[in-house]
Design a protein around this motif. Structure first.
Motif, mmCIF file in Angstrom:
data_model
loop_
_atom_site.group_PDB
_atom_site.id
_atom_site.type_symbol
_atom_site.label_atom_id
_atom_site.label_comp_id
_atom_site.label_asym_id
_atom_site.label_seq_id
_atom_site.Cartn_x
_atom_site.Cartn_y
_atom_site.Cartn_z
ATOM 1 N N VAL A 45 0.539 6.786 9.586
ATOM 2 C CA VAL A 45 -0.548 6.906 8.610
ATOM 3 C C VAL A 45 -1.821 6.263 9.154
ATOM 4 O O VAL A 45 -2.915 6.838 9.070
ATOM 5 N N ALA A 46 -1.700 5.057 9.714
ATOM 6 C CA ALA A 46 -2.882 4.371 10.253
ATOM 7 C C ALA A 46 -3.543 5.185 11.350
ATOM 8 O O ALA A 46 -4.777 5.286 11.408
ATOM 9 N N ALA A 47 -2.744 5.776 12.231
ATOM 10 C CA ALA A 47 -3.302 6.583 13.315
ATOM 11 C C ALA A 47 -3.991 7.828 12.773
ATOM 12 O O ALA A 47 -5.070 8.214 13.242
ATOM 13 N N ALA A 48 -3.389 8.450 11.768
ATOM 14 C CA ALA A 48 -3.992 9.652 11.183
ATOM 15 C C ALA A 48 -5.304 9.313 10.480
ATOM 16 O O ALA A 48 -6.291 10.050 10.598
ATOM 17 N N LEU A 49 -5.340 8.196 9.745
ATOM 18 C CA LEU A 49 -6.573 7.800 9.064
ATOM 19 C C LEU A 49 -7.688 7.477 10.056
ATOM 20 O O LEU A 49 -8.868 7.602 9.730
ATOM 21 N N ALA A 50 -7.298 7.065 11.268
ATOM 22 C CA ALA A 50 -8.286 6.762 12.303
ATOM 23 C C ALA A 50 -8.737 7.998 13.072
ATOM 24 O O ALA A 50 -9.499 7.882 14.026
ATOM 25 N N GLY A 51 -8.252 9.163 12.671
ATOM 26 C CA GLY A 51 -8.762 10.400 13.243
ATOM 27 C C GLY A 51 -7.849 11.127 14.207
ATOM 28 O O GLY A 51 -8.235 12.164 14.744
ATOM 29 N N VAL A 273 -10.714 -4.514 13.377
ATOM 30 C CA VAL A 273 -11.499 -4.307 12.150
ATOM 31 C C VAL A 273 -10.622 -3.657 11.078
ATOM 32 O O VAL A 273 -10.594 -4.096 9.915
ATOM 33 N N ALA A 274 -9.892 -2.612 11.458
ATOM 34 C CA ALA A 274 -9.043 -1.912 10.493
ATOM 35 C C ALA A 274 -7.935 -2.820 9.969
ATOM 36 O O ALA A 274 -7.624 -2.813 8.771
ATOM 37 N N ALA A 275 -7.330 -3.619 10.856
ATOM 38 C CA ALA A 275 -6.267 -4.530 10.427
ATOM 39 C C ALA A 275 -6.797 -5.572 9.452
ATOM 40 O O ALA A 275 -6.127 -5.931 8.478
ATOM 41 N N GLY A 276 -8.005 -6.056 9.692
ATOM 42 C CA GLY A 276 -8.607 -7.005 8.772
ATOM 43 C C GLY A 276 -8.804 -6.404 7.389
ATOM 44 O O GLY A 276 -8.478 -7.021 6.369
ATOM 45 N N LEU A 277 -9.310 -5.174 7.341
ATOM 46 C CA LEU A 277 -9.526 -4.505 6.064
ATOM 47 C C LEU A 277 -8.205 -4.281 5.322
ATOM 48 O O LEU A 277 -8.159 -4.347 4.088
ATOM 49 N N ALA A 278 -7.128 -4.044 6.068
ATOM 50 C CA ALA A 278 -5.818 -3.838 5.431
ATOM 51 C C ALA A 278 -5.324 -5.085 4.713
ATOM 52 O O ALA A 278 -4.484 -4.989 3.817
ATOM 53 N N CYS A 279 -5.834 -6.245 5.101
ATOM 54 C CA CYS A 279 -5.434 -7.497 4.461
ATOM 55 C C CYS A 279 -6.132 -7.725 3.126
ATOM 56 O O CYS A 279 -5.792 -8.671 2.401
ATOM 57 N N THR A 280 -7.114 -6.906 2.799
ATOM 58 C CA THR A 280 -7.899 -7.129 1.582
ATOM 59 C C THR A 280 -7.312 -6.437 0.367
ATOM 60 O O THR A 280 -7.849 -6.566 -0.736
ATOM 61 N N ARG A 281 -6.210 -5.671 0.569
ATOM 62 C CA ARG A 281 -5.581 -4.951 -0.542
ATOM 63 C C ARG A 281 -4.077 -5.106 -0.441
ATOM 64 O O ARG A 281 -3.537 -5.286 0.658
ATOM 65 N N SER A 287 -2.837 -0.029 1.645
ATOM 66 C CA SER A 287 -3.939 -0.919 2.019
ATOM 67 C C SER A 287 -4.739 -0.419 3.209
ATOM 68 O O SER A 287 -5.792 -0.968 3.522
ATOM 69 N N MET A 288 -4.248 0.621 3.875
ATOM 70 C CA MET A 288 -4.869 1.046 5.132
ATOM 71 C C MET A 288 -6.203 1.738 4.880
ATOM 72 O O MET A 288 -6.304 2.622 4.035
ATOM 73 N N PRO A 289 -7.240 1.357 5.610
ATOM 74 C CA PRO A 289 -8.570 1.915 5.342
ATOM 75 C C PRO A 289 -8.766 3.302 5.942
ATOM 76 O O PRO A 289 -8.234 3.615 7.012
ATOM 77 N N ALA A 290 -9.534 4.109 5.244
ATOM 78 C CA ALA A 290 -10.010 5.357 5.836
ATOM 79 C C ALA A 290 -11.011 5.016 6.935
ATOM 80 O O ALA A 290 -11.606 3.936 6.939
ATOM 81 N N TRP A 291 -11.217 5.946 7.862
ATOM 82 C CA TRP A 291 -12.083 5.656 9.000
ATOM 83 C C TRP A 291 -13.512 5.369 8.559
ATOM 84 O O TRP A 291 -14.201 4.528 9.136
#
Length: 308
Positions: A45-51, A273-281, A287-291
């Motif tokens: 999922v994380a890889a797909a959200l990153a494009g 950056v993406a891992a940090g954002l995942a910690c906020t939810r 919790s994984m952020p969209a790109w």
């Protein structure tokens, strides 16, 4: 560029509590929440959200397994290709997660169908794939064989050696990029690793096959070594709510950005950056952020620094 992820698929049953229970202790928590998880599915999922274009090869239970659809929901939303997925005569994997008030977590996994996934379930065709992303929640035999086949087919093999195990020389010999946290690094080198020994311990693994070793350090960021370089990156500053899934976010985004042609330091930066954002939810895939969120967070950080 297509990334194949071979790994676990779980449903996560999460409870928020004041603290992680000590052995023999019962701690009252909040309401239970069911969400998609499993290190393989999370990283896909994380890889797909990153494009990236992502395929997932793994296993779940058959309907009417109550956890099958929750386990697959995040993968479906992210657009991951599930054509290599297997349905086996076993329950879908389930992770029981307690999240403490400070964001730390404790996880117990009932592997279910993941434990029944064997070498016979691995892909026989590797055409069109550029990268293989592996973890260690499937059996060692499966992980080792997957790395061997992918390496022989010319894919770049990225291994997140989690959960922690002692080193498997054959697996590492077919690994191009190894990702570990401090506990997993200690397991691989079979000794405790002090903070000032991280670089030397990571470098000791380069001789076993990997061209790069990345050690994720939570709030301290990450450390990556290659034969001729070292990259130490600070963590993206955030208010931590729940660290579940942050490591998987890092691995998936790193694979996606490397697969997309980013240089190693750049890919490491975006993964952080993406891992940090995942910690906020709360949650793993949830919790994984969209790109677009990752780009916005980077822009906000640059604007803040320019006004200091």
């Amino acid at each position: 560029m297509t990334i194949l992820v071979i790994g676990s698929v779980n449903a996560d049953l999460t409870v928020q509590a004041a603290r992680i229970p000590a052995p023999g202790e019962t701690v009252l928590g909040g309401d239970a929440h069911v969400s998609p998880g499993g290190k393989g599915a999370n990283q896909a999922v994380a890889a797909a959200l990153a494009g990236a274009q992502v395929k997932l090869c793994g296993a779940v239970g058959a309907v009417p397994d109550p956890f099958r659809l929750p386990a697959l929901s995040g993968l479906t939303r992210a657009g991951v290709d599930l054509s290599p997925l297997h349905t086996l005569d076993a329950p879908t994997g389930l992770a029981l997660i307690t999240v403490a008030a400070g964001g730390e977590n404790a996880i117990t996994v009932a592997s279910g169908a993941n434990a029944r996934f064997g070498p016979e379930h691995l892909p026989t065709e590797w055409t069109g794939l550029t990268h293989l992303l592996l973890q260690q929640e499937l059996t060692p035999t499966v992980t080792r064989e997957a790395a061997h086949r992918a390496h022989a087919a010319g894919l770049t093999v990225i291994l997140n050696a989690a959960p922690a195990r002692t080193a498997d020389p054959e697996l590492l010999a077919h690994t191009h990029h190894l990702i570990v946290n401090e506990h997993e690094l200690a397991a691989l080198v079979e000794q405790n690793v002090d903070p000032d020994e991280l670089e030397s311990a990571a470098r000791s693994l380069l001789g076993l096959g990997p061209a790069a070793v990345t050690v994720t350090l939570g709030a301290q960021g990450s450390l990556t070594v290659t034969a001729d370089a070292m990259y130490s990156l600070a963590a993206h500053p955030v208010h931590v709510v729940d660290t579940t899934g942050a490591g998987d976010t890092f691995c998936g985004v790193l694979a996606a950005r490397l697969g997309g042609g980013d240089a190693l330091p750049t890919a490491l930066h975006w993964a952080g950056v993406a891992a940090g954002l995942a910690c906020t939810r709360p949650g793993a895939q949830d919790s994984m952020p969209a790109w677009a969120e990752v780009l916005e967070a980077e822009s906000s950080a640059l604007n803040s620094s320019s006004t200091v």
